[in-house]
Design a protein around this motif. Structure first.
Motif, PDB file in Angstrom:
ATOM      1  N   LEU A   1       0.830  -1.209   0.000  1.00  0.00           N
ATOM      2  CA  LEU A   1       0.000   0.000   0.000  1.00  0.00           C
ATOM      3  C   LEU A   1       0.862   1.256   0.000  1.00  0.00           C
ATOM      4  CD1 LEU A   1      -2.825   1.297   0.270  1.00  0.00           C
ATOM      5  CD2 LEU A   1      -2.582   1.087   2.751  1.00  0.00           C
ATOM      6  N   VAL A   2       1.866   1.284   0.892  1.00  0.00           N
ATOM      7  CA  VAL A   2       2.720   2.467   0.997  1.00  0.00           C
ATOM      8  C   VAL A   2       3.524   2.690  -0.285  1.00  0.00           C
ATOM      9  CG1 VAL A   2       4.772   3.357   2.178  1.00  0.00           C
ATOM     10  CG2 VAL A   2       2.877   2.456   3.512  1.00  0.00           C
ATOM     11  N   LEU A   3       4.099   1.607  -0.842  1.00  0.00           N
ATOM     12  CA  LEU A   3       4.884   1.754  -2.069  1.00  0.00           C
ATOM     13  C   LEU A   3       4.003   2.133  -3.251  1.00  0.00           C
ATOM     14  CD1 LEU A   3       7.505  -1.146  -1.935  1.00  0.00           C
ATOM     15  CD2 LEU A   3       7.660   1.186  -1.062  1.00  0.00           C
ATOM     16  N   GLY A   4       2.828   1.529  -3.321  1.00  0.00           N
ATOM     17  CA  GLY A   4       1.938   1.848  -4.429  1.00  0.00           C
ATOM     18  C   GLY A   4       1.487   3.300  -4.413  1.00  0.00           C
ATOM     19  N   ILE A   5       1.114   3.787  -3.234  1.00  0.00           N
ATOM     20  CA  ILE A   5       0.702   5.192  -3.121  1.00  0.00           C
ATOM     21  C   ILE A   5       1.896   6.116  -3.326  1.00  0.00           C
ATOM     22  CG2 ILE A   5      -0.174   6.929  -1.514  1.00  0.00           C
ATOM     23  CD1 ILE A   5      -2.325   5.136  -2.596  1.00  0.00           C
ATOM     24  N   GLY A   6       3.065   5.729  -2.736  1.00  0.00           N
ATOM     25  CA  GLY A   6       4.256   6.566  -2.880  1.00  0.00           C
ATOM     26  C   GLY A   6       4.708   6.701  -4.317  1.00  0.00           C
ATOM     27  N   ALA A   7       4.518   5.649  -5.101  1.00  0.00           N
ATOM     28  CA  ALA A   7       4.968   5.686  -6.500  1.00  0.00           C
ATOM     29  C   ALA A   7       4.156   6.647  -7.350  1.00  0.00           C
ATOM     30  CB  ALA A   7       4.904   4.280  -7.097  1.00  0.00           C
ATOM     31  N   THR A   8       2.976   7.028  -6.896  1.00  0.00           N
ATOM     32  CA  THR A   8       2.149   7.951  -7.688  1.00  0.00           C
ATOM     33  C   THR A   8       2.614   9.388  -7.570  1.00  0.00           C
ATOM     34  OG1 THR A   8       0.576   8.282  -5.876  1.00  0.00           O
ATOM     35  CG2 THR A   8       0.149   6.433  -7.364  1.00  0.00           C
ATOM     36  N   GLY A   9       3.514   9.659  -6.608  1.00  0.00           N
ATOM     37  CA  GLY A   9       4.037  11.005  -6.456  1.00  0.00           C
ATOM     38  C   GLY A   9       3.244  11.904  -5.531  1.00  0.00           C
ATOM     39  N   VAL A  10       2.375  11.334  -4.701  1.00  0.00           N
ATOM     40  CA  VAL A  10       1.594  12.155  -3.772  1.00  0.00           C
ATOM     41  C   VAL A  10       2.496  12.653  -2.652  1.00  0.00           C
ATOM     42  CG1 VAL A  10      -0.511  10.897  -4.283  1.00  0.00           C
ATOM     43  CG2 VAL A  10       0.931  10.138  -2.397  1.00  0.00           C
ATOM     44  N   PRO A  11       2.091  13.684  -1.885  1.00  0.00           N
ATOM     45  CA  PRO A  11       2.914  14.205  -0.793  1.00  0.00           C
ATOM     46  C   PRO A  11       3.181  13.147   0.284  1.00  0.00           C
ATOM     47  CG  PRO A  11       1.169  15.753  -1.352  1.00  0.00           C
ATOM     48  CD  PRO A  11       0.869  14.491  -2.111  1.00  0.00           C
ATOM     49  N   THR A  12       4.267  13.360   1.035  1.00  0.00           N
ATOM     50  CA  THR A  12       4.675  12.411   2.070  1.00  0.00           C
ATOM     51  C   THR A  12       3.602  12.243   3.137  1.00  0.00           C
ATOM     52  OG1 THR A  12       7.000  12.995   1.706  1.00  0.00           O
ATOM     53  CG2 THR A  12       6.453  11.885   3.787  1.00  0.00           C
ATOM     54  N   THR A  13       2.940  13.337   3.512  1.00  0.00           N
ATOM     55  CA  THR A  13       1.901  13.233   4.538  1.00  0.00           C
ATOM     56  C   THR A  13       0.758  12.324   4.095  1.00  0.00           C
ATOM     57  OG1 THR A  13       0.925  15.282   3.661  1.00  0.00           O
ATOM     58  CG2 THR A  13       2.386  15.485   5.573  1.00  0.00           C
ATOM     59  N   THR A  14       0.459  12.361   2.806  1.00  0.00           N
ATOM     60  CA  THR A  14      -0.587  11.481   2.284  1.00  0.00           C
ATOM     61  C   THR A  14      -0.171  10.020   2.404  1.00  0.00           C
ATOM     62  OG1 THR A  14      -1.260  13.187   0.689  1.00  0.00           O
ATOM     63  CG2 THR A  14      -1.984  10.929   0.261  1.00  0.00           C
ATOM     64  N   ILE A  15       1.100   9.745   2.091  1.00  0.00           N
ATOM     65  CA  ILE A  15       1.605   8.372   2.223  1.00  0.00           C
ATOM     66  C   ILE A  15       1.542   7.925   3.677  1.00  0.00           C
ATOM     67  CG2 ILE A  15       3.590   6.860   1.863  1.00  0.00           C
ATOM     68  CD1 ILE A  15       4.557   8.831  -0.288  1.00  0.00           C
ATOM     69  N   LEU A  16       1.947   8.816   4.596  1.00  0.00           N
ATOM     70  CA  LEU A  16       1.961   8.486   6.019  1.00  0.00           C
ATOM     71  C   LEU A  16       0.566   8.135   6.516  1.00  0.00           C
ATOM     72  CD1 LEU A  16       3.232   8.338   8.842  1.00  0.00           C
ATOM     73  CD2 LEU A  16       2.968  10.824   8.994  1.00  0.00           C
ATOM     74  N   PHE A  17      -0.393   9.013   6.213  1.00  0.00           N
ATOM     75  CA  PHE A  17      -1.750   8.756   6.701  1.00  0.00           C
ATOM     76  C   PHE A  17      -2.391   7.553   6.000  1.00  0.00           C
ATOM     77  CE2 PHE A  17      -1.456  13.296   8.016  1.00  0.00           C
ATOM     78  CZ  PHE A  17      -1.613  13.068   9.376  1.00  0.00           C
ATOM     79  N   THR A  18      -2.015   7.337   4.746  1.00  0.00           N
ATOM     80  CA  THR A  18      -2.501   6.139   4.058  1.00  0.00           C
ATOM     81  C   THR A  18      -1.976   4.883   4.737  1.00  0.00           C
ATOM     82  OG1 THR A  18      -2.607   7.314   1.940  1.00  0.00           O
ATOM     83  CG2 THR A  18      -2.536   4.895   1.868  1.00  0.00           C
ATOM     84  N   GLY A  19      -0.686   4.903   5.116  1.00  0.00           N
ATOM     85  CA  GLY A  19      -0.103   3.759   5.802  1.00  0.00           C
ATOM     86  C   GLY A  19      -0.748   3.509   7.152  1.00  0.00           C
ATOM     87  N   ILE A  20      -1.004   4.574   7.902  1.00  0.00           N
ATOM     88  CA  ILE A  20      -1.660   4.425   9.210  1.00  0.00           C
ATOM     89  C   ILE A  20      -3.084   3.894   9.036  1.00  0.00           C
ATOM     90  CG2 ILE A  20      -2.509   5.680  11.228  1.00  0.00           C
ATOM     91  CD1 ILE A  20      -0.082   7.532  10.938  1.00  0.00           C
ATOM     92  N   ALA A  21      -3.772   4.439   8.022  1.00  0.00           N
ATOM     93  CA  ALA A  21      -5.132   3.958   7.757  1.00  0.00           C
ATOM     94  C   ALA A  21      -5.112   2.485   7.361  1.00  0.00           C
ATOM     95  CB  ALA A  21      -5.773   4.800   6.647  1.00  0.00           C
ATOM     96  N   GLY A  22      -4.129   2.092   6.553  1.00  0.00           N
ATOM     97  CA  GLY A  22      -4.016   0.689   6.168  1.00  0.00           C
ATOM     98  C   GLY A  22      -3.725  -0.208   7.363  1.00  0.00           C
ATOM     99  N   LEU A  23      -2.889   0.287   8.274  1.00  0.00           N
ATOM    100  CA  LEU A  23      -2.587  -0.475   9.493  1.00  0.00           C
ATOM    101  C   LEU A  23      -3.854  -0.708  10.307  1.00  0.00           C
ATOM    102  CD1 LEU A  23       0.364   0.232  11.941  1.00  0.00           C
ATOM    103  CD2 LEU A  23      -1.934  -0.160  12.800  1.00  0.00           C
ATOM    104  N   LEU A  24      -4.590   0.388  10.571  1.00  0.00           N
ATOM    105  CA  LEU A  24      -5.796   0.259  11.401  1.00  0.00           C
ATOM    106  C   LEU A  24      -6.876  -0.562  10.709  1.00  0.00           C
ATOM    107  CD1 LEU A  24      -5.996   3.900  12.808  1.00  0.00           C
ATOM    108  CD2 LEU A  24      -5.342   1.827  14.043  1.00  0.00           C
TER     109      LEU A  24
END
Length: 368
Positions: free
Chosen positions: A160-183
């Motif tokens: 999830l983190v690599l897939g979202i990160g590869a799209t070029g979105v901001p770091t904060t978006t990747i962080l919150f996406t990762g936390i959301a994926g964890l929960l």
């Protein structure tokens, strides 16, 4: 042709080899005695018997060496490591390692070892395999949940983190996406385990005989003996069902106390099965924690402020090390090669994350 017990001239290379065998046998006997010290009953007796057998092997090398035994040597590194683990843990991991050590015995190909010693080592492997199997069976459910939960968290959140990160979105978006994926993943795993265990317990309860049924056994018609239908419904043949039913009624007829649950077999409650599967809340909590412990690793670089490719590399390294560790543990417990299992786990995990990363790159490029 293997050696007999008589002495014969030995070369310096043979003496060195025999001395090492002597040290290894002594170290292996110590491992089994240390393991026995942490057990009781039958397992303790078996481990002490293995130690005694290693002592017989030690005596063989002493006889061959004669007055050239020399100073006591240390056993092989892996055997000393086994001894360290046995003294401090005495767990199924040690038995799994001991099983692999017995499988590597060189006596089959060594003419200076007797046929009996070579056979002993083969049988020792099977004895230790049996002891390790008991431990594997005891922790099978928990271990499966732990490995499945941790690996699911590692791979799914890294992907999830690599897939979202590869799209070029901001770091904060990747962080919150990762936390959301964890929960989301941890809660989903916990809820799934809770429902699964609760459903299994409810199925067992539905199959558990009503205790009130046992209280009427003494009033059944001995001629009709409808208790046979209970046993036939459970899969017994008519003849076997008739035998068990008559034995149960005979026991009830002569009993002066409560009905013997063992004698009334088919009407005894399935308490052990309920205890074996645990509670829904316990399974849910364990699954949540196992998944979360794996899913947090891909998020850590972003939590500590890393960005871009540096964060991706650190996340991949952390997850890779965790996958190697869990794969090696699986290999140890299954008696298989730990390194092979570790790299298999790594390839599968990185393969799934790599596909997601490539899709993220393609998606990011097409959007741009």
């Amino acid at each position: 042709m293997r050696v007999t017990e008589q002495q014969r001239p030995a070369s310096p290379a043979e003496i060195r080899r025999w001395r090492q065998y002597l040290a290894d046998e002594r170290a292996e006997a110590t491992v089994y005695r240390d393991l026995a010290g942490r057990r009781d009953g039958e397992e303790k007796e078996i481990l002490l018997a293995l130690a005694e057998a290693e002592g017989r092997h030690e005596a063989h090398w002493r006889r061959l060496l004669g007055d050239q035994v020399g100073q006591p040597r240390r056993g092989a590194v892996r055997t000393r490591f086994l001894g360290f683990l046995a003294r401090r843990f005495g767990s199924v991991f040690v038995l799994a390692l001991a099983q692999r050590a017995e499988a590597r015995s060189p006596y089959d190909a060594d003419a200076d070892a007797t046929d009996t010693m070579a056979a002993d080592e083969r049988i020792h492997e099977e004895v230790v395999r049996g002891l390790a199997a008991r431990g594997r069976q005891r922790l099978a459910g928990t271990f499966r949940a732990a490995v499945f939960g941790i690996n699911d968290g590692l791979v799914s959140n890294l992907a999830l983190v690599l897939g979202i990160g590869a799209t070029g979105v901001p770091t904060t978006t990747i962080l919150f996406t990762g936390i959301a994926g964890l929960l989301a993943g941890a809660l989903s795993m916990g809820a799934g385990e809770y429902v699964s265990v609760r459903s299994q317990r409810e199925l067992l309860e539905a199959s558990t005989p009503n205790p009130a049924s046992r209280s009427v056994l003494s009033h059944l018609d001995l001629a009709a003996n409808e208790l046979t239908l209970v046993y036939r419904a459970q899969g017994m043949s008519p003849e076997k069902a008739e035998f068990h039913a008559r034995e149960a009624l005979r026991t009830v007829a002569i009993a002066t106390g409560p009905v013997d649950v063992k004698q009334t077999g088919g009407l005894s409650p399935a308490v052990d099965e309920h205890e074996a599967i645990g509670t829904g809340l316990g399974a849910a909590t364990s699954s949540f924690c196992f998944f979360a412990s794996g899913a947090i690793l891909p998020v850590l670089p972003y939590l500590f402020g890393l960005e871009g490719m540096a964060a991706i590399i650190v996340a991949a390294v952390l997850v890779g090390l965790a996958l190697l560790a869990t794969g090696a543990i699986v290999g140890l417990l299954s008696g298989g090669p730990p390194l092979r299992r570790a790299f298999r786990q790594l390839v599968i995990g990185f393969g799934a994350a790599g596909v997601t990363y490539l899709l993220g790159l393609l998606f990011g490029t097409s959007v741009g």
